[in-house]
Every structure is written in structure tokens, then in C-alpha cells.
Design a protein around this motif. Structure first.
Motif, short mmCIF file in Angstrom:
data_model
loop_
_atom_site.label_atom_id
_atom_site.label_comp_id
_atom_site.label_asym_id
_atom_site.label_seq_id
_atom_site.Cartn_x
_atom_site.Cartn_y
_atom_site.Cartn_z
N GLN A 1 -50.14 98.92 33.49
CA GLN A 1 -51.38 98.64 32.76
C GLN A 1 -51.12 98.46 31.27
N ILE A 2 -50.28 99.29 30.72
CA ILE A 2 -49.99 99.21 29.29
C ILE A 2 -49.28 97.91 28.95
N PHE A 3 -48.26 97.56 29.72
CA PHE A 3 -47.47 96.38 29.39
C PHE A 3 -48.23 95.07 29.62
N SER A 4 -49.20 95.08 30.49
CA SER A 4 -49.96 93.85 30.74
C SER A 4 -51.20 93.72 29.86
N ASP A 5 -51.65 94.82 29.26
CA ASP A 5 -52.95 94.80 28.58
C ASP A 5 -52.87 95.00 27.07
N CYS A 6 -51.84 95.66 26.57
CA CYS A 6 -51.84 96.09 25.16
C CYS A 6 -51.29 95.02 24.22
N ASP A 7 -51.80 95.06 22.99
CA ASP A 7 -51.34 94.16 21.93
C ASP A 7 -50.10 94.72 21.24
N VAL A 8 -50.01 96.03 21.19
CA VAL A 8 -48.85 96.73 20.63
C VAL A 8 -48.40 97.76 21.64
N ILE A 9 -47.10 97.80 21.91
CA ILE A 9 -46.53 98.79 22.82
C ILE A 9 -45.45 99.55 22.08
N THR A 10 -45.60 100.87 22.01
CA THR A 10 -44.60 101.69 21.33
C THR A 10 -43.96 102.62 22.36
N ILE A 11 -42.65 102.77 22.26
CA ILE A 11 -41.91 103.63 23.18
C ILE A 11 -41.37 104.82 22.41
N SER A 12 -41.80 106.01 22.81
CA SER A 12 -41.39 107.25 22.13
C SER A 12 -40.87 108.29 23.12
N ALA A 13 -40.61 107.90 24.34
CA ALA A 13 -40.20 108.86 25.36
C ALA A 13 -38.80 109.40 25.07
N ALA A 14 -38.55 110.60 25.55
CA ALA A 14 -37.24 111.23 25.35
C ALA A 14 -36.18 110.56 26.22
N ASN A 15 -34.95 110.60 25.76
CA ASN A 15 -33.83 110.02 26.50
C ASN A 15 -33.32 111.04 27.52
N THR A 16 -34.02 111.14 28.62
CA THR A 16 -33.67 112.06 29.69
C THR A 16 -33.29 111.25 30.93
N PRO A 17 -32.59 111.87 31.89
CA PRO A 17 -32.18 111.12 33.09
C PRO A 17 -33.34 110.43 33.80
N GLU A 18 -34.50 111.09 33.89
CA GLU A 18 -35.62 110.48 34.60
C GLU A 18 -36.25 109.33 33.82
N ASN A 19 -35.99 109.26 32.51
CA ASN A 19 -36.55 108.18 31.70
C ASN A 19 -35.59 107.01 31.50
N PRO B 1 -48.54 87.07 25.70
CA PRO B 1 -48.13 86.31 24.51
C PRO B 1 -48.77 86.89 23.24
N GLY B 2 -47.95 87.05 22.21
CA GLY B 2 -48.45 87.58 20.94
C GLY B 2 -48.36 89.08 20.81
N ALA B 3 -48.17 89.78 21.93
CA ALA B 3 -48.05 91.24 21.87
C ALA B 3 -46.66 91.62 21.35
N VAL B 4 -46.54 92.83 20.80
CA VAL B 4 -45.27 93.26 20.22
C VAL B 4 -44.83 94.59 20.84
N LEU B 5 -43.53 94.77 20.90
CA LEU B 5 -42.92 95.98 21.46
C LEU B 5 -42.08 96.65 20.40
N VAL B 6 -42.34 97.94 20.15
CA VAL B 6 -41.59 98.72 19.17
C VAL B 6 -40.96 99.91 19.90
N ASN B 7 -39.65 99.93 19.97
CA ASN B 7 -38.95 101.04 20.63
C ASN B 7 -38.37 101.96 19.57
N ASN B 8 -39.03 103.10 19.35
CA ASN B 8 -38.51 104.07 18.38
C ASN B 8 -37.71 105.16 19.09
#
Length: 206
Positions: free
Chosen positions: A159-177, A191-198
Motif C-alpha cells: 500500500q505504501i509503495f503504490s500510494d505514497c508520494d514520498v517513501i522513507t525507509i528507517s527500518a533496522a538492519n536485522t535478518p528479518e528486514n 511516477p513522480g514519487a521519491v524514495l529516501v533510504n536513511n
């Protein structure tokens, strides 16, 4: 491991190897582990809290979360407004008012997806609230009551990846992630949406 026997304190940072639980249990003189980074799960076993309940363990998450959240907000706005493109465009055109409006998009009233709800994500949410955005959150730890109380909408990754204009990733670097963001999700970004992986690159499998 033998080095810990003579230590009162251990100061760690990134790239520290996993510590042996037996060695930590035997290091009776070790009173504190201070990690100059975020999560400690990658080098400290969960059993450490049972083996050494007397030991103080701390990290720098509170110090680092705000600046990283600020950077996430900065990148979200810069990508929406195509700031790298506009600098080149302005140098080649005399009439700045003719800049394509579809490349100068505001964050105001947009849908913002937040993947992971740790300290960085919580700081980012507070920083972005003045823009009157709709927050859509994917978190395994967010309950319905808390989400409603904070004005957040619980959503799936799809739902997030298909609907949002901005997507931010803040999840921890764990085996399940690891590789939680795959090619199928990336193809859903509109189109036009942006992805920010912090977070870490290991979370994304392109």
C-alpha cells in the motif's frame, strides 16, 4: 575476548565484531559498554541482559536520530522539487518563471510512507508534521490504538509503495528486514514519487 578481562569500560563503533557471551559473562570488571552508533543487536547477544544485568549498555541513537531525520526531510523536499535539475535548467534559461511545474512539487499535503518506526522515523514524523502530510506507516510494533492517537495510518508495504508520494525507509538492519524492499515493491512506485533510504542498503534488493 581475553582483553575484556582487564577492562572497566568498552567503547565500540561500527564494524565491531560480535562479542562472545561467555567472555562478557566472565569479564566481571567490565561495567559499561558504550556504543558510538545506533543499534547494538548486531554485536551483542540478547542473552547479555540475563548474563550481566549489572552492566550498563548505552548507544548514541538519541544523539544521531535528529540529524538523520533532518537529512531525510531535506532529501524528500530536494527530490520532489528536483533541485539538482533546476540548477542546471536555470543556468541554461533566462526566464526562471518558465521552469516546468511538474518538476517543482511541494511536500505540502502529500502522502508520506514511513517504513520502520524507530527513533529516526519518529523524529522525521515530528519534523514533517507542519507540512500537513498524511503519514502511512509500516511497522511490526505499531498498535492500532497508538497509530490512531498519533494520527498515523497503518499500511502494508504494498500500500505504501503504490500510494505514497514520498517513501522513507528507517527500518533496522536485522535478518528479518534484509531485502524487505524487493523489485516488485520498487516497480509499484508511482511516477513522480521519491524514495529516501536513511537505513542500510541491505534492506533493498533491486
Amino acid at each position: 575476548d581475553n582483553l575484556l578481562n582487564d577492562c572497566d569500560a568498552l567503547i565500540s563503533t561500527w564494524e565491531i565484531p560480535a562479542l562472545n557471551p561467555r567472555a562478557l559473562a566472565k569479564a566481571s570488571g567490565l561495567k559499561i559498554i558504550a556504543h558510538a552508533g545506533g543499534q547494538v543487536r548486531f554485536f551483542l547477544p540478547e542473552s547479555i541482559f540475563d548474563l550481566r544485568p549489572d552492566m550498563l549498555i548505552c548507544n548514541a541513537s538519541n544523539v544521531m536520530a535528529r540529524p538523520v531525520a533532518e537529512h531525510t526531510l531535506l532529501m524528500s523536499i530536494a527530490l520532489l522539487r528536483n533541485l539538482c535539475f533546476i540548477s542546471r535548467w536555470a543556468a541554461e534559461h533566462d526566464q526562471w518563471e518558465n521552469y516546468p511545474p511538474e518538476k517543482n512539487v511541494s511536500l505540502l499535503n502529500k502522502k508520506v510512507g514511513v517504513v520502520g518506526l524507530g527513533q529516526i522515523a519518529n523524529e522525521f514524523i515530528e519534523l514533517a508534521r507542519p507540512f500537513k502530510v498524511e503519514f502511512q506507516v509500516f511497522s511490526r510494533h505499531l498498535g492500532d490504538f497508538d497509530a490512531e492517537a498519533r494520527g498515523l495510518k497503518k499500511r502494508s508495504l504494498e500500500q505504501i509503495f503504490s500510494d505514497c508520494d514520498v517513501i522513507t525507509i528507517s527500518a533496522a538492519n536485522t535478518p528479518e528486514n534484509r531485502h524487505m524492499i524487493n523489485h516488485d515493491l520498487l516497480r509499484m512506485i508511482k511516477p513522480g514519487a521519491v524514495l529516501v533510504n536513511n537505513a542500510r542498503g541491505a534492506l533493498i534488493d533491486e
